[in-house]
Design an enzyme around this catalytic site. Sequence first.
Site, PDB file in Angstrom:
ATOM      1  N   GLU A   3     -31.789   4.367  -5.169  1.00 35.61           N
ATOM      2  CA  GLU A   3     -32.751   3.612  -5.978  1.00 35.61           C
ATOM      3  C   GLU A   3     -33.190   4.421  -7.191  1.00 35.61           C
ATOM      4  O   GLU A   3     -33.356   5.638  -7.118  1.00 35.61           O
ATOM      5  CB  GLU A   3     -33.965   3.249  -5.118  1.00 35.61           C
ATOM      6  CG  GLU A   3     -35.018   2.433  -5.816  1.00 35.61           C
ATOM      7  CD  GLU A   3     -36.187   2.080  -4.900  1.00 35.61           C
ATOM      8  OE1 GLU A   3     -37.318   2.012  -5.413  1.00 35.61           O
ATOM      9  OE2 GLU A   3     -35.971   1.883  -3.686  1.00 35.61           O
ATOM     10  N   THR A  46     -51.098   3.284  -0.269  1.00 34.69           N
ATOM     11  CA  THR A  46     -50.471   2.400  -1.253  1.00 34.69           C
ATOM     12  C   THR A  46     -51.504   1.892  -2.250  1.00 34.69           C
ATOM     13  O   THR A  46     -51.267   1.879  -3.464  1.00 34.69           O
ATOM     14  CB  THR A  46     -49.797   1.204  -0.557  1.00 34.69           C
ATOM     15  OG1 THR A  46     -48.813   1.692   0.358  1.00 34.69           O
ATOM     16  CG2 THR A  46     -49.140   0.279  -1.568  1.00 34.69           C
ATOM     17  N   TRP A  49     -45.700  -6.965  -8.308  1.00 31.80           N
ATOM     18  CA  TRP A  49     -46.295  -7.175  -6.991  1.00 31.80           C
ATOM     19  C   TRP A  49     -47.673  -6.524  -6.982  1.00 31.80           C
ATOM     20  O   TRP A  49     -48.004  -5.704  -7.848  1.00 31.80           O
ATOM     21  CB  TRP A  49     -45.416  -6.599  -5.882  1.00 31.80           C
ATOM     22  CG  TRP A  49     -45.160  -5.115  -5.985  1.00 31.80           C
ATOM     23  CD1 TRP A  49     -44.375  -4.485  -6.894  1.00 31.80           C
ATOM     24  CD2 TRP A  49     -45.709  -4.101  -5.150  1.00 31.80           C
ATOM     25  NE1 TRP A  49     -44.393  -3.133  -6.673  1.00 31.80           N
ATOM     26  CE2 TRP A  49     -45.196  -2.865  -5.603  1.00 31.80           C
ATOM     27  CE3 TRP A  49     -46.568  -4.099  -4.039  1.00 31.80           C
ATOM     28  CZ2 TRP A  49     -45.530  -1.643  -5.000  1.00 31.80           C
ATOM     29  CZ3 TRP A  49     -46.893  -2.883  -3.430  1.00 31.80           C
ATOM     30  CH2 TRP A  49     -46.373  -1.673  -3.913  1.00 31.80           C
ATOM     31  N   ARG A 107     -33.130  -5.074 -10.531  1.00 34.44           N
ATOM     32  CA  ARG A 107     -34.208  -5.976 -10.143  1.00 34.44           C
ATOM     33  C   ARG A 107     -35.423  -5.751 -11.034  1.00 34.44           C
ATOM     34  O   ARG A 107     -35.777  -4.610 -11.349  1.00 34.44           O
ATOM     35  CB  ARG A 107     -34.614  -5.755  -8.675  1.00 34.44           C
ATOM     36  CG  ARG A 107     -33.546  -6.188  -7.680  1.00 34.44           C
ATOM     37  CD  ARG A 107     -34.047  -6.069  -6.251  1.00 34.44           C
ATOM     38  NE  ARG A 107     -33.016  -6.471  -5.310  1.00 34.44           N
ATOM     39  CZ  ARG A 107     -32.664  -5.773  -4.230  1.00 34.44           C
ATOM     40  NH1 ARG A 107     -33.251  -4.616  -3.991  1.00 34.44           N
ATOM     41  NH2 ARG A 107     -31.736  -6.216  -3.422  1.00 34.44           N
ATOM     42  N   GLU A 131     -41.946   2.148 -13.043  1.00 32.38           N
ATOM     43  CA  GLU A 131     -43.063   1.359 -12.510  1.00 32.38           C
ATOM     44  C   GLU A 131     -44.325   1.607 -13.331  1.00 32.38           C
ATOM     45  O   GLU A 131     -44.709   2.760 -13.563  1.00 32.38           O
ATOM     46  CB  GLU A 131     -43.311   1.694 -11.038  1.00 32.38           C
ATOM     47  CG  GLU A 131     -42.159   1.248 -10.144  1.00 32.38           C
ATOM     48  CD  GLU A 131     -42.396   1.504  -8.678  1.00 32.38           C
ATOM     49  OE1 GLU A 131     -42.475   0.518  -7.917  1.00 32.38           O
ATOM     50  OE2 GLU A 131     -42.494   2.678  -8.288  1.00 32.38           O
TER      51      GLU A 131
END
EC number: 3.2.-.-
Length: 423
Positions: free
Chosen positions: A121, A220, A209, A205, A125
């Site tokens: 990956e 998180t 979110w 992708r 972000e």
Amino acid sequence: MPSFLKFAAAALAVAAPLASAQTYTSCNPLDKTCPADAGSTESNLSFDFTQSGSLDKWTTTAGTVNTGPNGAEFTIDKRGDAPTIETDFYLFFGEISITMKAAHGTGIVSSLVFESDDLDEIDWEALGGNTGQIETNYFGKGDTSTYDRATWPVVSDPQDIWHTYKISWQKDALTWYVDGNAVRTLTYADAKDGSRYPQTPMRVRIGIWAGGDPSNAKGTIEWAGGETNYAGCPYTMYVKNVEIVNSNPAASYTYGDKSGSYQSIQMSGAAALSESSASETTTATSSSSSSSTEASTAATTLATTTHSSASAHTTAGSTTGSSSDASTTGSSSTGSSSGVSSGASSGSGSGSTSGSASSTGTGSGSSSGSGSGSSSTTAGSGSGSSSSSSASASPTFNAAASVAANYLGPLGLLALVSAFVQL
């Protein structure tokens, strides 16, 4: 912290905890034999999301993504939304650049991610509450034992200013750019001597979110910048355009073994077969200048052969070998083969008789492919499968058989008629 892909499924089912979620793969080729990855035979792909129809070659995997004057719109209207798109093809090393504005909103994560079947990956972000930075990150083989790989380069107001973010992904180094300026470089050796370096075919992708959703793990939420206030919706990320350079265009990619190394990846498709096809066609053309008796004999032989096709496979740019079979249309013949090739294959055949043919070779293991157009370069149509191994052999693609069957057959008939007239 992990990207939105590690939590996308759980985000859609809001009550699910996100702390233990992992990057998702429908079939990990390091654990079992998986279908071939569909590739693209195009080296350069450009998507202007301000234009209608620009989402061709992209699949919406969650939510709804619309296009408009500001490009593709990824909007969170309510709790549980996580609109996401991904390419319907994989690429194998190359570059991608994206011009975007990240979404506002505490805890809202705007992401661009490369993702492979064996959980390699590469990430960009942006956090809705961070107006001065954006995160770079990577993972290798799904290893989330630590989260110490992220960096936070300075970016001015990513939510309100258009910026172009680029990733150059090569076999020896990985570089992140902001507006043309390199902000991070990772070498192959830096990633645990390459064992955690992203190096297998990936899809692209894009999505957003809510990392700050109240149901998420405490860590998180803290990473995302705090708890999301859904009363402030909608939160929208805008993507104006995407540019992709595919360094190794092919119709499909297949894992040759379970090492997960880029050297093991086998490429199949029109590009890999074109040189073999041209060579065989030249041979067939030269053969057609022989006597009419020889042409008639060749045509008769080819007409009674049930099939002749193969797929040339290349590994990281070099041909490794092929052998395959096709169940043909236009005749009642069938066949199968085993040997040294892997991935999906298709072929053709012609003739008036039925029968079967097979070829064998050295090697072990098997795989079935689903990539499109992996070897459909001969005349006619058909489908088939092939056994595989990591052994190598010379390509055996036989375009001459199809060419001769289609063109030498009429020549042979003409020769017979001429001979009869002479008698």
